[in-house]
Scaffold this motif. Structure first.
Motif: not given
Length: 324
Positions: A6-27, A38-45
């Motif tokens: 494949p042209l593109l191979e995405v493997q176990d991609l993660k994006k986590h956003f940490a917020l400001s601390s909540g109650m009892f210091g937890q974030q 997922f993957g995308i082949e050459h010339g495909q959508t």
């Protein structure tokens, strides 16, 4: 390079956003993208669909490295964009370009259209001045704009024309992959069809691959070769377009398709109304994230986290109720 890879191979991609601390210091952590493959082949959508807030636009931004991934790999012909930096990232970005949702906000209102399209060529030092001008004129023609529009500003164009400028800009560097993030959602229906047809023609002519992010399933069906359905940061079903639209297996995919008006009586299905709202990515349900809205949910769905598994050729589903 393996020609069959494949042209593109995405493997176990993660994006986590940490917020400001909540109650009892937890974030608290927002798990916007939580293990996507997922993957995308050459010339495909590949069409990436799901409700607002499911994480599909975050996937787009991470693939462009507009924001850095928390974990995972993003391979373009084997080169990992997720790990690239400096000159290596600069070189890889030439191979991946993006068309944004809002065709006005994504264009600099102080720049003429020709300068907007030429800017990527300037940034990469491609060609002499005359060659860049010729390239811009060719791109204008290719996306259906006229030479006499080159010196106009974005506000002098219609919404559809502005999106064509954005497409021309994305094509300037001859990328292998273009990420299209809701590219027609801000346009009138008649203009949407024109832009979609333009993209299909460009792919046929240039062999470029597309990741088409959208919530409009009718548009996705028209343009995509394969479709991935996303829910709460995860892909719950992925496969060839015909399998997803004609034989969906995941309850969420079925519900999405059943909510779309279908003019053909032979393709109509019983409506499946989703109850409640999508859970928070800060505190997702245990087990299957969709179980709180799923009409088929049982006790085991709260105990087992389903993973994508193949049920047929080029068709994978994350649901313990689906066998195959």
């Amino acid at each position: 390079m393996n020609a069959s890879a494949p042209l593109l191979e995405v493997q176990d991609l993660k994006k986590h956003f940490a917020l400001s601390s909540g109650m009892f210091g937890q974030q608290p952590v927002v798990r916007a993208v939580d293990g996507v493959d997922f993957g995308i082949e050459h010339g495909q959508t590949l069409g990436l669909v799901g409700e607002s807030g499911c994480g599909k636009s975050t996937v787009s931004r991470v693939l462009m490295r507009l924001t850095n991934p928390t974990a995972g790999r993003i391979l373009i012909d084997g080169s990992d964009i997720a790990e690239a930096s400096g000159s290596n990232l600069h070189a890889l970005r030439r191979r991946v370009q993006m068309v944004f949702q809002d065709p006005y906000a994504s264009l600099n209102p102080r720049m003429r259209a020709a300068d907007i399209v030429r800017e990527p060529l300037d940034n990469y030092g491609i060609g002499a001045r005359a060659e860049r001008r010729e390239r811009v004129e060719d791109l204008f023609s290719r996306v259906g704009l006229r030479k006499d529009q080159l010196e106009k500003y974005p506000h002098e164009f219609s919404g559809g024309q502005r999106q064509r400028i954005g497409i021309a800009r994305a094509l300037a560097l001859e990328p292998q992959l273009i990420i299209l993030d809701e590219p027609v959602s801000a346009l009138d229906v008649s203009v949407q069809a024109q832009v979609i047809n333009l993209l299909v023609d460009l792919q046929d002519d240039l062999g470029v691959s597309f990741l088409f992010v959208a919530h409009d399933l009718a548009v996705v069906e028209h343009i995509s070769h394969r479709v991935a359905v996303m829910y709460l940061g995860k892909i719950v079903e992925i496969g060839e377009r015909s399998r997803i639209f004609e034989a969906p297996l995941h309850p969420y995919t079925r519900a999405l398709l059943a909510s779309v008006p279908e003019p053909d009586p032979e393709r109509r299905t019983e409506p499946q109304i989703l109850s409640g709202e999508m859970p928070s990515p800060i505190n997702p349900p245990s087990g299957c994230a969709f179980r709180t809205r799923c009409p088929l949910a049982e006790r085991a769905c709260a105990e087992v986290t389903p993973t994508l598994r193949a049920v047929a050729h080029d068709h994978a589903v994350a649901c313990i109720k689906v066998t195959g």
